[in-house]
Design a protein around this motif. Structure first.
Motif, PDB file in Angstrom:
ATOM      1  N   SER A 194     -10.583   4.680  -2.016  1.00  0.00           N
ATOM      2  CA  SER A 194     -10.812   3.293  -1.600  1.00  0.00           C
ATOM      3  C   SER A 194     -11.641   2.537  -2.641  1.00  0.00           C
ATOM      4  O   SER A 194     -12.609   3.072  -3.170  1.00  0.00           O
ATOM      5  N   ASN A 207      -6.097   0.034  -1.499  1.00  0.00           N
ATOM      6  CA  ASN A 207      -5.643   1.012  -2.489  1.00  0.00           C
ATOM      7  C   ASN A 207      -4.263   1.489  -2.090  1.00  0.00           C
ATOM      8  O   ASN A 207      -3.849   1.289  -0.942  1.00  0.00           O
ATOM      9  N   GLU A 241     -15.923   4.323   4.457  1.00  0.00           N
ATOM     10  CA  GLU A 241     -15.230   3.618   5.528  1.00  0.00           C
ATOM     11  C   GLU A 241     -16.088   3.489   6.797  1.00  0.00           C
ATOM     12  O   GLU A 241     -17.099   4.178   6.951  1.00  0.00           O
ATOM     13  N   SER A 280      -7.818  -0.295   3.654  1.00  0.00           N
ATOM     14  CA  SER A 280      -8.440  -0.324   2.327  1.00  0.00           C
ATOM     15  C   SER A 280      -7.413  -0.757   1.275  1.00  0.00           C
ATOM     16  O   SER A 280      -6.222  -0.472   1.396  1.00  0.00           O
ATOM     17  N   LYS A 340       0.809  -1.228   0.000  1.00  0.00           N
ATOM     18  CA  LYS A 340       0.000   0.000   0.000  1.00  0.00           C
ATOM     19  C   LYS A 340       0.835   1.268   0.000  1.00  0.00           C
ATOM     20  O   LYS A 340       0.311   2.348  -0.187  1.00  0.00           O
ATOM     21  N   ARG A 358       1.953   2.402   2.709  1.00  0.00           N
ATOM     22  CA  ARG A 358       1.334   3.069   3.860  1.00  0.00           C
ATOM     23  C   ARG A 358       2.402   3.340   4.901  1.00  0.00           C
ATOM     24  O   ARG A 358       3.205   2.458   5.217  1.00  0.00           O
TER      25      ARG A 358
HETATM   26 MG    MG Z   1      -7.840   3.752   3.639  1.00  0.00          MG
END
Ligand code: MG
Ligand code: AMP
Length: 195
Positions: free
Chosen positions: A141, A135, A170, A133, A46, A48
């Motif tokens: 998302s 993405n 979400e 999520s 991700k 992230r």
């Molecule tokens: Mg998210």
């Protein structure tokens, strides 16, 4: 690969792999919370930041007791009322929940998603799933299996096809301070409903 094969998803998750899962909110990028390899793969794929904690998905309220220390009375009432559903609750975690999942916090965010395919998957697994999520960090998302495939292209994990996500928004996140519910993020469950 977009597929409806739950057994295949279980095999992958048992081997530290990731599977994109359908929920009633958006598609999630899921891995075994107890696998350091799987959790690292979620953050890497991700892109992230590691300081952004993951929501833990469980298949039944019983599983909550493995993860959290004590459950405020109001949390029990909300769980009874809204799980499975788009409500995430942040509670004091037990030692067993890895710090990588919670980004070092002493709390863990948990919910039971309301999607028949993912509920079946969670109930067949021996462990909860960490799932943000599905993405790339900062992008929209995904609410369809095809969106997930488009995001990750050749790096795409198996995508468990559950059709279109009903809500597309979400989960609502709440925490507890001095046993009172505190709103952390407004999502598809309204404050009026929670109150
Ligand atoms: Mg998210
Ligand atoms: P999502 O990006 O939808 O996967 O949701 C993850 C979000 O849940 C994080 O960005 C935080 O805002 C929230 N969250 C997860 N774990 C915690 C926690 N332990 N304490 C507070 N917020 C949390």
């Amino acid at each position: 690969m977009i597929s409806k094969d739950i057994d295949k998803a279980i095999q992958i998750l048992n081997l530290d792999g990731l599977v994109a899962i359908p929920t009633e909110t958006v598609y999630g990028l899921a891995g075994n919370i107890y696998s350091a390899t799987a959790v690292k793969r979620i953050f890497d794929l991700k892109q992230r930041p590691s300081y952004n904690p993951l929501i833990v998905h469980i298949g039944s309220i019983e599983q909550l007791h493995d993860l959290v220390q004590d459950i405020p009375e109001k949390a029990k009432i909300l769980a009874d009322k809204f799980w499975p559903g788009p409500l995430t609750m942040v509670l004091k975690k037990k030692e067993i929940v890895p710090d990588t999942v919670t980004a070092g916090k002493d709390t863990v965010a948990v919910r039971i998603p309301n999607h028949p395919v993912t509920l079946e998957l969670l109930q067949l697994l021996d462990f909860p799933l960490a799932a943000p999520s599905a993405n790339l960090f900062g992008l929209i998302s995904p609410t369809q299996a095809e969106h997930v495939a488009d995001y990750f292209k050749d790096d795409s994990p198996m995508i468990l096809d559950g059709g279109n996500c009903q809500n597309g928004i979400e989960s609502t996140i709440i925490g507890f301070e001095n046993n009172e519910a505190v709103l952390y993020r407004l999502g598809s469950l309204s404050v009026e409903d929670i109150e």
